[in-house]
Design an enzyme around this catalytic site. Structure first.
Site, PDB file in Angstrom:
ATOM      1  N   ARG A   1     -13.573  -8.554   0.148  1.00 39.22           N
ATOM      2  CA  ARG A   1     -12.625  -8.338   1.250  1.00 39.22           C
ATOM      3  C   ARG A   1     -12.180  -6.863   1.333  1.00 39.22           C
ATOM      4  O   ARG A   1     -11.838  -6.251   0.336  1.00 39.22           O
ATOM      5  CB  ARG A   1     -11.401  -9.232   1.034  1.00 39.22           C
ATOM      6  CG  ARG A   1     -10.318  -9.115   2.108  1.00 39.22           C
ATOM      7  CD  ARG A   1      -9.187  -8.211   1.711  1.00 39.22           C
ATOM      8  NE  ARG A   1      -8.098  -8.241   2.677  1.00 39.22           N
ATOM      9  CZ  ARG A   1      -7.073  -7.405   2.681  1.00 39.22           C
ATOM     10  NH1 ARG A   1      -6.986  -6.474   1.777  1.00 39.22           N
ATOM     11  NH2 ARG A   1      -6.126  -7.500   3.580  1.00 39.22           N
TER      12      ARG A   1
ATOM     13  N   GLY B   1       1.004  -3.822   4.788  1.00 42.20           N
ATOM     14  CA  GLY B   1       1.188  -5.238   5.100  1.00 42.20           C
ATOM     15  C   GLY B   1      -0.152  -5.936   5.271  1.00 42.20           C
ATOM     16  O   GLY B   1      -1.162  -5.490   4.722  1.00 42.20           O
TER      17      GLY B   1
ATOM     18  N   THR C   1       0.834  -1.210   0.000  1.00 46.83           N
ATOM     19  CA  THR C   1       0.000   0.000   0.000  1.00 46.83           C
ATOM     20  C   THR C   1       0.864   1.253   0.000  1.00 46.83           C
ATOM     21  O   THR C   1       1.982   1.210   0.513  1.00 46.83           O
ATOM     22  CB  THR C   1      -0.821  -0.007   1.308  1.00 46.83           C
ATOM     23  OG1 THR C   1      -1.691  -1.118   1.264  1.00 46.83           O
ATOM     24  CG2 THR C   1      -1.584   1.266   1.538  1.00 46.83           C
TER      25      THR C   1
ATOM     26  N   GLY D   1      -3.421  -6.564   6.203  1.00 47.11           N
ATOM     27  CA  GLY D   1      -4.429  -5.678   6.780  1.00 47.11           C
ATOM     28  C   GLY D   1      -5.219  -6.305   7.913  1.00 47.11           C
ATOM     29  O   GLY D   1      -5.583  -5.615   8.871  1.00 47.11           O
TER      30      GLY D   1
ATOM     31  N   GLY E   1      -9.346  -4.605   3.508  1.00 46.49           N
ATOM     32  CA  GLY E   1      -8.237  -4.680   4.451  1.00 46.49           C
ATOM     33  C   GLY E   1      -8.264  -3.485   5.392  1.00 46.49           C
ATOM     34  O   GLY E   1      -9.301  -2.858   5.613  1.00 46.49           O
TER      35      GLY E   1
END
Ligand code: ASP
Length: 333
Positions: free
Chosen positions: A220, A244, A192, A246, A222
């Protein structure tokens, strides 16, 4: 490998016009040894190497006296438009059904915040998130509602995923027919951009945007679009963002935790380290569980920390950008 070899230094012209690799300077060596530091003027930090180009554009806003909020929005839009980036924006990887859905959030010095999740067909989720913040009484819109909102506010539609990304997905699909695979979290499928800025008026803002976990289950979300998880800003204290896995970040309300630790007097790096240790303590299986936090306090102190090695962040202050490797709890090599 020494820290010096692992670190790449970059230097930007005052207005961020030229980007060239330079040998480490004395000033850069100071960053090298501290993993954290303090800036006297405007400053912007952001996750991973894509942060270099993003910081460059954020800096153009900050150096002309612009607001941190505008800086972080402009900054991460750079990454969202980068068609070579497989983890943020229009070049991102799709979910397991082949649809590219994007998540983003933004927060400013007045604790105003906006977020979008599961947004398909729009290049700049961060700007849609800002629009939610500024033009609705809500904080978060997801899925079709977010898309209808983006359309109503005139954001142009784009076709996603990119052709080459779809080809990769088709190959992946041939090998992955079961409903769910354990993730492989590495630089190829997870990254991210979270960005934090302090402007010349001493105000903080942050932005976070991602295509999320590559080949995730449809639906989904995160941590990245969730205020308090992927991003949190409290103008009295500081700001933090996460990257990383989530799911692990959400479990400890990660970015909010980092800001609260700074409120209790911890330095940005210490706050990030303690948040990582809390994640480690809450998980029995740490296989592939990479999380990195990045923090910037009200006084221009910054720092980062990650569960595993490999997390780095781009730092821009005094018109110069450098990559800083975060300290980490454990090695996965
Ligand atoms: N944190 C993001 C997510 O879980 C992904 C990443 O940072 O790579 O969606």
């Amino acid at each position: 490998m020494t820290e010096l070899k692992r670190r790449t230094f970059f230097k930007l012209g005052l207005f961020g016009a030229a980007l060239s690799i330079v040998k480490p300077t004395k000033a850069a060596s100071l960053i090298e040894n501290s993993f954290e530091g303090k800036s006297k003027g405007p400053i912007v930090v952001s996750t991973w190497e894509h942060g270099i180009a993003a910081n460059e554009n954020a800096w153009k806003v900050l150096i002309t006296g612009g607001k941190a909020l505008d800086a972080v929005e402009q900054g991460v839009r750079t990454t969202e438009s980068d068609v070579t980036n497989r983890s943020v924006g229009i070049g991102g990887r799709p979910d397991r059904d082949g649809n590219l859905t994007l998540d983003a959030c933004i927060m400013d010095e007045k604790s105003r915040c906006g977020a979008v999740g599961y947004l398909e067909g729009y290049e700049h989720p961060i700007s849609v998130a800002r629009m939610v913040m500024e033009n609705t009484p809500h904080v978060m819109l997801v899925g079709r509602g977010a898309e209808d909102f983006a359309k109503a506010y005139g954001f142009p539609k784009v076709k996603t995923p990119l052709k080459e990304v779809k080809e990769d997905w088709k190959e992946w699909k041939k090998e992955n027919k079961t409903l769910f695979e354990k993730p492989v979290i590495n630089h190829e499928n997870h990254d991210t951009i979270g960005m934090l800025a302090l402007d010349a008026d001493g105000n903080l803002s942050g932005a976070c945007t991602t295509s999320g976990w590559g080949y995730k289950l449809p639906g989904r979300l995160g941590d990245s679009p969730i205020i308090g998880a992927g991003l949190f800003v409290d103008n009295e204290v500081g700001a933090a963002c996460a990257t990383g896995l989530g799911e692990a970040v959400i479990r400890i309300a990660g970015s909010h935790t980092v800001v609260e630790l700074m409120r209790q007097g911890k330095s940005p790096k210490e706050a990030c380290r303690l948040a990582c240790e809390r994640i480690i303590a809450k998980h029995h299986d740490l296989t592939g569980l990479q999380v990195g936090f990045l923090a910037l306090d009200k006084n221009g102190n910054y720092g980062g920390y990650s569960v595993y090695n490999g997390f780095n962040f781009a730092l821009t202050e005094n018109g110069k950008t450098s990559m800083v490797d975060a300290e980490f709890n454990r090695n996965w090599d």
